[in-house]
Design an enzyme around this catalytic site. Structure first.
Site, PDB file in Angstrom:
ATOM      1  N   HIS A 104     -19.682   0.107 -22.207  1.00  0.00           N
ATOM      2  CA  HIS A 104     -20.844  -0.439 -22.916  1.00  0.00           C
ATOM      3  C   HIS A 104     -20.309  -1.549 -23.825  1.00  0.00           C
ATOM      4  O   HIS A 104     -19.180  -1.448 -24.324  1.00  0.00           O
ATOM      5  CB  HIS A 104     -21.495   0.578 -23.846  1.00  0.00           C
ATOM      6  CG  HIS A 104     -21.982   1.839 -23.208  1.00  0.00           C
ATOM      7  ND1 HIS A 104     -21.167   2.898 -22.946  1.00  0.00           N
ATOM      8  CD2 HIS A 104     -23.227   2.225 -22.838  1.00  0.00           C
ATOM      9  CE1 HIS A 104     -21.874   3.880 -22.415  1.00  0.00           C
ATOM     10  NE2 HIS A 104     -23.131   3.505 -22.332  1.00  0.00           N
ATOM     11  N   ASP A 107     -18.710  -0.291 -26.906  1.00  0.00           N
ATOM     12  CA  ASP A 107     -17.479   0.513 -26.777  1.00  0.00           C
ATOM     13  C   ASP A 107     -16.254  -0.355 -27.006  1.00  0.00           C
ATOM     14  O   ASP A 107     -15.282   0.078 -27.610  1.00  0.00           O
ATOM     15  CB  ASP A 107     -17.279   1.068 -25.348  1.00  0.00           C
ATOM     16  CG  ASP A 107     -18.392   1.952 -24.872  1.00  0.00           C
ATOM     17  OD1 ASP A 107     -19.090   2.534 -25.703  1.00  0.00           O
ATOM     18  OD2 ASP A 107     -18.542   2.059 -23.628  1.00  0.00           O
TER      19      ASP A 107
HETATM   20  C1  XLS Z   1     -25.427   9.451 -20.851  1.00  0.00           C
HETATM   21  C2  XLS Z   1     -25.148   8.516 -19.777  1.00  0.00           C
HETATM   22  C3  XLS Z   1     -24.344   7.289 -20.190  1.00  0.00           C
HETATM   23  C4  XLS Z   1     -24.456   6.228 -19.154  1.00  0.00           C
HETATM   24  C5  XLS Z   1     -24.085   4.850 -19.601  1.00  0.00           C
HETATM   25  O1  XLS Z   1     -25.860  10.565 -20.636  1.00  0.00           O
HETATM   26  O2  XLS Z   1     -24.512   9.197 -18.747  1.00  0.00           O
HETATM   27  O3  XLS Z   1     -23.017   7.646 -20.433  1.00  0.00           O
HETATM   28  O4  XLS Z   1     -23.681   6.526 -18.039  1.00  0.00           O
HETATM   29  O5  XLS Z   1     -24.918   4.400 -20.604  1.00  0.00           O
END
Ligand code: XLS
Ligand code: NI
Ligand code: NI
Length: 442
Positions: A104, A107
């Site tokens: 993200h 991140d």
């Molecule tokens: C959360 C999601 C997240 C997505 C990316 O439950 O899995 O990690 O994969 O935003």
């Protein structure tokens, strides 16, 4: 990468040692360089590391703070910490033999006081990521924007009742698409963590769903305008953090995409733990997407049978993964998608080595499932069983039904005439379960 080697000093690049090896720091099934059907295992499986869990997760939960302290997380300048963290991450990607990673925007680079500052931060860190990608050959499977952590998104991003928040989210995704393109990202994911509601008392459901669709159309338009060729993916999840998310599961996702004319632009990123939270098996979600040609990518993890939330564990359930792999291979694979380990260490797993064990386990389980599924399909016993089970539709009036060449009157005449009463045939579930086990334990 001399400098990077410092972050995991005790870990050597993980080697394939075969199923008989007892070395816990070796692969027993995942042999990245082995060529199968003209492609390496690594190219078949396209494993990816989730940056948010493996390099930003610290083990915090609603009852307590983080437990995981990484040696590279030190200093006062957020940008240089972010860059050193990337160095550590790329060292890990190489040592664990993962060809891809995912992130993200927030991140990899710290959020600033304004969008302009956040964008500047991102640019500085992305430049470093680009260098690391070049130096290591590790690629970006997908990028995404975090539209759920900042308090501005507490009532949703594109489904927020305030158009100002919609606009902000649009600006953020515009930038996330720019950086995903700059890093050669092969996909772009939308996971709508807060695109849902807590109570219908304050929610105009129809307007919110329309706004979500508009947002996705705007993303498609923008991607086209900058020449971004990556595949857009929707990641369904029924709940958490919201009580009810709009892209509840693959089936409701398909209905949503079709209703709003988006089905040509999106596929699905299916997460195992989201499937089970929605009351489905992992294989079910894969089959529903594949049936419509919309299988895109996998978020590889697992839930806990006894817990009702997204525990994001590493999946070592070979049976579940073999069934999933059979469906994926039958559908022709994931194309430009991959298997992204959207999974995190348990709170007490605090050693850097635990990160290695976790991914070895996940990769080995998937590689083993891949091989078992290939054997199952090559031997064709299940395929043959299915063919026989539906054979009555291959000719005669069965074929006419599938071709829509007969009506109720014709069928009525047939049943009253020569057909009469159908003869029941066993579904043979127990036989098939035993057959599956013979592959798993053979
Ligand atoms: C959360 C999601 C997240 C997505 C990316 O439950 O899995 O990690 O994969 O935003
Ligand atoms: Ni996910
Ligand atoms: Ni998840």
């Amino acid at each position: 990468m001399k400098k990077a080697r410092a972050h995991f000093p005790k870990i050597k690049a993980i080697a394939y040692e075969g199923p008989k090896s007892t070395n816990p720091l070796a692969f027993h099934h995942y042999n990245p360089d082995e060529v199968i059907d003209g492609k390496t295992q690594s190219a078949h499986l396209r494993f990816s590391i989730a940056y948010w869990h493996s390099f930003r997760g610290v083990g915090s939960d609603p009852f307590g703070p983080g437990t995981i302290v990484r040696p590279w997380e030190k200093g006062t300048d957020a940008i240089s910490i972010a860059k050193t963290r990337l160095d550590a991450a790329f060292e890990f990607f190489q040592k664990i033999r993962a060809p891809f990673y995912c992130f993200h925007d927030r991140d990899i680079a710290p959020e600033g006081k304004s969008l302009a500052e956040s964008n500047r931060n991102l640019d500085r860190v992305v430049a470093h990521a680009k260098d690391l990608q070049k130096a290591t050959g590790v690629k970006l499977l997908w990028g995404t924007a975090n539209l759920f952590s900042n308090p501005r998104y507490m009532c949703g991003a594109s489904t927020n009742p305030d158009a100002h928040v919609f606009a902000y989210a649009a600006a953020q995704v515009k930038k996330a698409l720019d950086v995903t393109k700059a890093l050669g990202g092969e996909n772009y994911v939308f996971w709508g963590g807060r695109e849902g509601y807590e109570t219908l008392l304050n929610t105009n459901l129809k307007r919110e769903q329309d706004h979500l669709a508009t947002f996705l159309h705007l993303a498609v338009d923008y991607a086209k305008s900058i020449g971004f060729k990556g595949q857009f993916l929707i990641e369904p999840k029924p709940k958490e953090p919201t009580k009810h998310q709009y892209d509840f599961d693959v089936a409701s996702g398909i209905a949503f995409l079709r209703t709003h004319g988006l089905e040509k632009h999106f596929k699905f990123n299916i997460e195992t733990n989201h499937a089970t939270l929605a009351g489905h098996t992992f294989q079910h979600e894969i089959e529903v997407a594949a049936a419509q040609g919309l299988l895109g990518s996998i978020d590889a993890n697992a839930g806990d049978e006894l817990l009702g939330w997204d525990t994001d564990q590493f999946n070592t359930n070979v049976k579940e993964l073999t069934l999933a792999m059979v469906s994926i291979l039958r559908a022709g694979g994931l194309g430009q998608g991959g298997f992204n380990f959207d999974a995190k260490l348990r709170r007490p797993s605090i050693d850097p080595e635990d990160l290695v064990h976790a991914h070895i386990g996940g990769m080995d389980a998937y590689a083993l499932a891949f091989k078992l599924a290939r054997r199952i399909l090559a031997e064709g016993k299940f395929t043959k069983f299915l063919q026989d089970r539906y054979a009555s539709y291959d000719a005669g009036f069965g074929r006419d039904i599938e071709k829509r060449r007969v009506g109720f009157r014709d069928l009525n005449k047939l049943v009253l005439g020569k057909l009469g009463e159908p003869k029941p045939r066993s579904g043979k579930q127990e036989y098939l379960e035993n057959l599956l086990n013979s592959y798993l334990h053979g």
